[in-house]
Design a protein around this motif. Sequence first.
Motif, PDB file in Angstrom:
ATOM      1  N   TYR A  22      -1.896   5.094  -4.400  1.00  0.00           N
ATOM      2  CA  TYR A  22      -2.203   4.919  -2.987  1.00  0.00           C
ATOM      3  C   TYR A  22      -3.561   4.237  -2.838  1.00  0.00           C
ATOM      4  O   TYR A  22      -4.542   4.668  -3.452  1.00  0.00           O
ATOM      5  CB  TYR A  22      -2.196   6.262  -2.264  1.00  0.00           C
ATOM      6  N   TYR A  23      -3.576   3.193  -2.002  1.00  0.00           N
ATOM      7  CA  TYR A  23      -4.781   2.392  -1.802  1.00  0.00           C
ATOM      8  C   TYR A  23      -5.225   2.471  -0.347  1.00  0.00           C
ATOM      9  O   TYR A  23      -4.411   2.456   0.570  1.00  0.00           O
ATOM     10  CB  TYR A  23      -4.507   0.931  -2.126  1.00  0.00           C
ATOM     11  N   CYS A  24      -6.516   2.476  -0.183  1.00  0.00           N
ATOM     12  CA  CYS A  24      -7.134   2.348   1.118  1.00  0.00           C
ATOM     13  C   CYS A  24      -7.630   0.910   1.259  1.00  0.00           C
ATOM     14  O   CYS A  24      -8.074   0.295   0.270  1.00  0.00           O
ATOM     15  CB  CYS A  24      -8.303   3.333   1.202  1.00  0.00           C
ATOM     16  N   ALA A  25      -7.567   0.359   2.477  1.00  0.00           N
ATOM     17  CA  ALA A  25      -7.985  -1.016   2.693  1.00  0.00           C
ATOM     18  C   ALA A  25      -8.566  -1.182   4.089  1.00  0.00           C
ATOM     19  O   ALA A  25      -8.302  -0.358   4.979  1.00  0.00           O
ATOM     20  CB  ALA A  25      -6.798  -1.957   2.496  1.00  0.00           C
ATOM     21  N   ALA A  26      -9.333  -2.246   4.282  1.00  0.00           N
ATOM     22  CA  ALA A  26      -9.945  -2.524   5.572  1.00  0.00           C
ATOM     23  C   ALA A  26      -9.606  -3.936   6.020  1.00  0.00           C
ATOM     24  O   ALA A  26      -9.630  -4.870   5.217  1.00  0.00           O
ATOM     25  CB  ALA A  26     -11.463  -2.338   5.498  1.00  0.00           C
ATOM     26  N   SER A  27      -9.318  -4.058   7.304  1.00  0.00           N
ATOM     27  CA  SER A  27      -8.927  -5.340   7.873  1.00  0.00           C
ATOM     28  C   SER A  27      -9.648  -5.588   9.192  1.00  0.00           C
ATOM     29  O   SER A  27      -9.984  -4.642   9.904  1.00  0.00           O
ATOM     30  CB  SER A  27      -7.414  -5.345   8.110  1.00  0.00           C
ATOM     31  N   ARG A  28      -9.823  -6.859   9.525  1.00  0.00           N
ATOM     32  CA  ARG A  28     -10.375  -7.230  10.827  1.00  0.00           C
ATOM     33  C   ARG A  28      -9.272  -7.456  11.861  1.00  0.00           C
ATOM     34  O   ARG A  28      -9.562  -7.720  13.024  1.00  0.00           O
ATOM     35  CB  ARG A  28     -11.186  -8.517  10.690  1.00  0.00           C
ATOM     36  N   GLN A  29      -8.017  -7.365  11.439  1.00  0.00           N
ATOM     37  CA  GLN A  29      -6.902  -7.724  12.317  1.00  0.00           C
ATOM     38  C   GLN A  29      -6.261  -6.497  12.944  1.00  0.00           C
ATOM     39  O   GLN A  29      -5.815  -5.587  12.246  1.00  0.00           O
ATOM     40  CB  GLN A  29      -5.859  -8.509  11.533  1.00  0.00           C
ATOM     41  N   SER A  30      -6.173  -6.517  14.244  1.00  0.00           N
ATOM     42  CA  SER A  30      -5.555  -5.421  14.970  1.00  0.00           C
ATOM     43  C   SER A  30      -4.098  -5.271  14.573  1.00  0.00           C
ATOM     44  O   SER A  30      -3.368  -6.252  14.486  1.00  0.00           O
ATOM     45  CB  SER A  30      -5.666  -5.691  16.474  1.00  0.00           C
ATOM     46  N   GLY A  31      -3.688  -4.029  14.299  1.00  0.00           N
ATOM     47  CA  GLY A  31      -2.304  -3.771  13.958  1.00  0.00           C
ATOM     48  C   GLY A  31      -1.879  -4.257  12.583  1.00  0.00           C
ATOM     49  O   GLY A  31      -0.679  -4.333  12.299  1.00  0.00           O
ATOM     50  N   ALA A  32      -2.841  -4.550  11.734  1.00  0.00           N
ATOM     51  CA  ALA A  32      -2.518  -5.104  10.413  1.00  0.00           C
ATOM     52  C   ALA A  32      -1.633  -4.155   9.621  1.00  0.00           C
ATOM     53  O   ALA A  32      -1.900  -2.951   9.533  1.00  0.00           O
ATOM     54  CB  ALA A  32      -3.806  -5.394   9.647  1.00  0.00           C
ATOM     55  N   ASN A  33      -0.573  -4.701   9.022  1.00  0.00           N
ATOM     56  CA  ASN A  33       0.302  -3.906   8.167  1.00  0.00           C
ATOM     57  C   ASN A  33       0.836  -4.699   6.974  1.00  0.00           C
ATOM     58  O   ASN A  33       1.816  -4.288   6.338  1.00  0.00           O
ATOM     59  CB  ASN A  33       1.460  -3.303   8.972  1.00  0.00           C
ATOM     60  N   MET A  34       0.205  -5.824   6.691  1.00  0.00           N
ATOM     61  CA  MET A  34       0.598  -6.639   5.554  1.00  0.00           C
ATOM     62  C   MET A  34      -0.559  -6.722   4.568  1.00  0.00           C
ATOM     63  O   MET A  34      -1.729  -6.749   4.974  1.00  0.00           O
ATOM     64  CB  MET A  34       0.977  -8.057   6.017  1.00  0.00           C
ATOM     65  N   VAL A  35      -0.244  -6.808   3.291  1.00  0.00           N
ATOM     66  CA  VAL A  35      -1.280  -6.834   2.261  1.00  0.00           C
ATOM     67  C   VAL A  35      -2.287  -7.955   2.512  1.00  0.00           C
ATOM     68  O   VAL A  35      -3.503  -7.751   2.417  1.00  0.00           O
ATOM     69  CB  VAL A  35      -0.645  -6.969   0.864  1.00  0.00           C
ATOM     70  N   HIS A  36      -1.787  -9.147   2.859  1.00  0.00           N
ATOM     71  CA  HIS A  36      -2.671 -10.296   2.993  1.00  0.00           C
ATOM     72  C   HIS A  36      -3.580 -10.212   4.213  1.00  0.00           C
ATOM     73  O   HIS A  36      -4.511 -10.999   4.357  1.00  0.00           O
ATOM     74  CB  HIS A  36      -1.862 -11.599   3.054  1.00  0.00           C
TER      75      HIS A  36
END
Length: 123
Positions: free
Chosen positions: A94-108
Motif C-alpha cells: 500500500y502506497y501513499c501519494a500526493a497530487s495537485r489535482q482535485s479528485g485524482a485517482n490515477m497513478v500518473h
Amino acid sequence: QVQLVESGGGLVQAGGSLRLSCAASRRTISTYVMGWFRQAPGKEREFVAGFSWSVGHAYYADSVKGRSTITTDNARDTVYLQVDSLQPEDTAVYYCAASRQSGANMVHEYDYWGQGTQVTVSS
C-alpha cells in the motif's frame, strides 16, 4: 518536495482490520490531494482512496467502498486509511501519494509517493 512515509502494514487474518498511516514532511500538504494506492504481485498499481484537504472530502474505489475510511490528523500532517473486513485479495503493498489535482485517482496524476507498506491477509 514532499516526503511521505507510510506505516501500519502487517499480517492480519481475513476479516480483520488495519489502519495505515501516511506522514507528510511539509505543512503545505494541506494544499494537496492525498491518495492511497495498492499493488499486488504481478498486478498494476490501483487506486484505493483519496482525500482532499481543501474540501474535507474522501472518495473510495469500489473495491473498498463501505469498508474503508480515511481520516486525518492536521496537527501531524498525517493521513490514515483504515480498511475493515480484510480479505486475501487485499494483500498488496500500500502506497501513499500526493497530487495537485482535485479528485485524482490515477497513478500518473500523483507527484509524490511513499515507499509503501506491506499488507498481507491470511485466509
